[in-house]
Write a protein that holds these residues in place. Sequence first.
Motif, PDB file in Angstrom:
ATOM      1  N   ILE A  82       0.943  -1.208  -0.234  1.00 45.96           N
ATOM      2  CA  ILE A  82       0.199  -0.174   0.104  1.00 45.96           C
ATOM      3  C   ILE A  82       0.969   1.537  -0.637  1.00 45.96           C
ATOM      4  N   GLN A  83       2.062   1.033   0.473  1.00 46.63           N
ATOM      5  CA  GLN A  83       2.716   2.188   0.195  1.00 46.63           C
ATOM      6  C   GLN A  83       4.721   1.785   0.182  1.00 46.63           C
ATOM      7  N   ASP A 115      -8.833   2.835  -7.886  1.00 50.02           N
ATOM      8  CA  ASP A 115      -9.669   3.629  -6.518  1.00 50.02           C
ATOM      9  C   ASP A 115      -9.331   2.647  -5.951  1.00 50.02           C
ATOM     10  N   ALA A 116      -9.078   2.584  -4.496  1.00 48.09           N
ATOM     11  CA  ALA A 116      -8.136   2.177  -3.279  1.00 48.09           C
ATOM     12  C   ALA A 116      -8.893   1.627  -2.517  1.00 48.09           C
ATOM     13  N   ARG A 117     -10.618   2.130  -2.746  1.00 55.01           N
ATOM     14  CA  ARG A 117     -12.074   1.117  -2.147  1.00 55.01           C
ATOM     15  C   ARG A 117     -11.781  -0.024  -2.662  1.00 55.01           C
ATOM     16  N   TYR A 136      -2.851   4.249   0.515  1.00 58.56           N
ATOM     17  CA  TYR A 136      -2.955   3.580  -0.336  1.00 58.56           C
ATOM     18  C   TYR A 136      -3.557   3.972  -1.656  1.00 58.56           C
ATOM     19  N   GLN A 137      -4.211   5.188  -1.690  1.00 56.32           N
ATOM     20  CA  GLN A 137      -4.640   6.152  -3.253  1.00 56.32           C
ATOM     21  C   GLN A 137      -3.655   6.759  -3.339  1.00 56.32           C
ATOM     22  N   TYR A 179      -0.462   5.728  -2.617  1.00 57.45           N
ATOM     23  CA  TYR A 179      -0.050   4.993  -3.716  1.00 57.45           C
ATOM     24  C   TYR A 179      -0.052   4.913  -5.190  1.00 57.45           C
ATOM     25  N   LEU A 180      -1.445   4.468  -5.469  1.00 63.09           N
ATOM     26  CA  LEU A 180      -1.931   4.128  -6.480  1.00 63.09           C
ATOM     27  C   LEU A 180      -1.378   5.196  -7.594  1.00 63.09           C
ATOM     28  N   ILE A 199      -6.327   4.246   3.983  1.00 60.67           N
ATOM     29  CA  ILE A 199      -7.203   4.236   1.941  1.00 60.67           C
ATOM     30  C   ILE A 199      -6.416   4.963   1.550  1.00 60.67           C
TER      31      ILE A 199
END
Length: 382
Positions: A48-49, A122-124, A110-111, A113-114, A107
């Motif tokens: 996630i990061q 979308d992280a969710r 992670y968002q 990171y994406l 969340i």
Amino acid sequence: MFKIDPQSNRISRIETKRFSELGFRERDHLQEWLANQPDALGEELLIIQKEFDGFDDTRERLDLLAIDKEGNLVVIENKLDDTGRDVIWQALKYASYCSNLTKSQIIEIYQSYLDRYCNGGDARTFLCEFFEVPDLSEMVFNSGTNQRLMLVAANFRKEVTSTALWLLNHGIQIQCFKVTPYAMNVDLFLNVEQIIPTPEAKELMIGMSAKEAEEKSTVVELKSRHKIRTAFWGQTLEAMRNSRCDLFNNINPSKDHWLSAGSGVRSCPYTLIFGVKEVRVQIEMTRADTEENKFLFDSLHGQKDKIEQSFGAELQWFRLDSKKASRVQYRKEFEGHNKDNWPEMIAWLVENVTKLELAFKQPLIEINTKLKTLNLASEEEV
């Protein structure tokens, strides 16, 4: 390590190397390998990061931050040829910093990171897919003191392994992985081996921690959700039996968030979805063969206008190219766990699954017949 040559019935030595002599660096290479292949560490993890520095009043960065299938944060610290003396102290600090992260913060991390490393997404949605849940309210993230530590290096000093074993005996979830590069001619290889705890010891420890796992609030929450779902499906099936829809006559209430009934075509069920924020009706193509699922979907999509006219509304069509299955759905938002909404939700499900069956029944039969013919022709050619 040796390479086997079956033809000559001989073995050839694969030379052990050091990362430094191969020109590999910790951040540019080892970290990237694990970020893109986290299951090299023996389990399914979601990164996630990386180079995470979101700690108040400190400039420190942890190498990789991951989350496991139980929702626990995993701090991964990488060293190349030698751990150094302070790697455990470093990892413990990072775990303590991360222990206060909330679900919403995770969340957001992670968002970020994406957006930065994965061209968005979308992280969710990705987290729901990773945990295989309909929505994240089903999950408890970063519970209590369940943060985990993973140390990765080519060589571990005795003071590091001694401390790791001591922490392990005191309930700290720590693992040490020895990574060794090998070379044979121009080919390079990497071996990743868990040395603490050994796989045998880990199996024994699973039983010791089972009681704690049962006490997690996630389990309590899920039990409550299971009761709610079973009650909802009981009322829904009763309404189905009093309607002109006979799809679910032989189906029993379930604790799952979904309920499926056959369409008459193999592995293409009609499914009802009961979510916290929505209800859905859908038809799914879930055969073992991906090509058959996509053929069914594409053939149905070719009759999209006719099907939607029969249904009476625009449907959502999900081919899902990266997955084996496909589906077509119709949804409406509700506060699902508010029982005052249940009569309206159930009426909506009954009405729309009835319409869905009427709209898809004949096209599905015709396409399935065509698919059988194609399969038969293919077999004859063989």
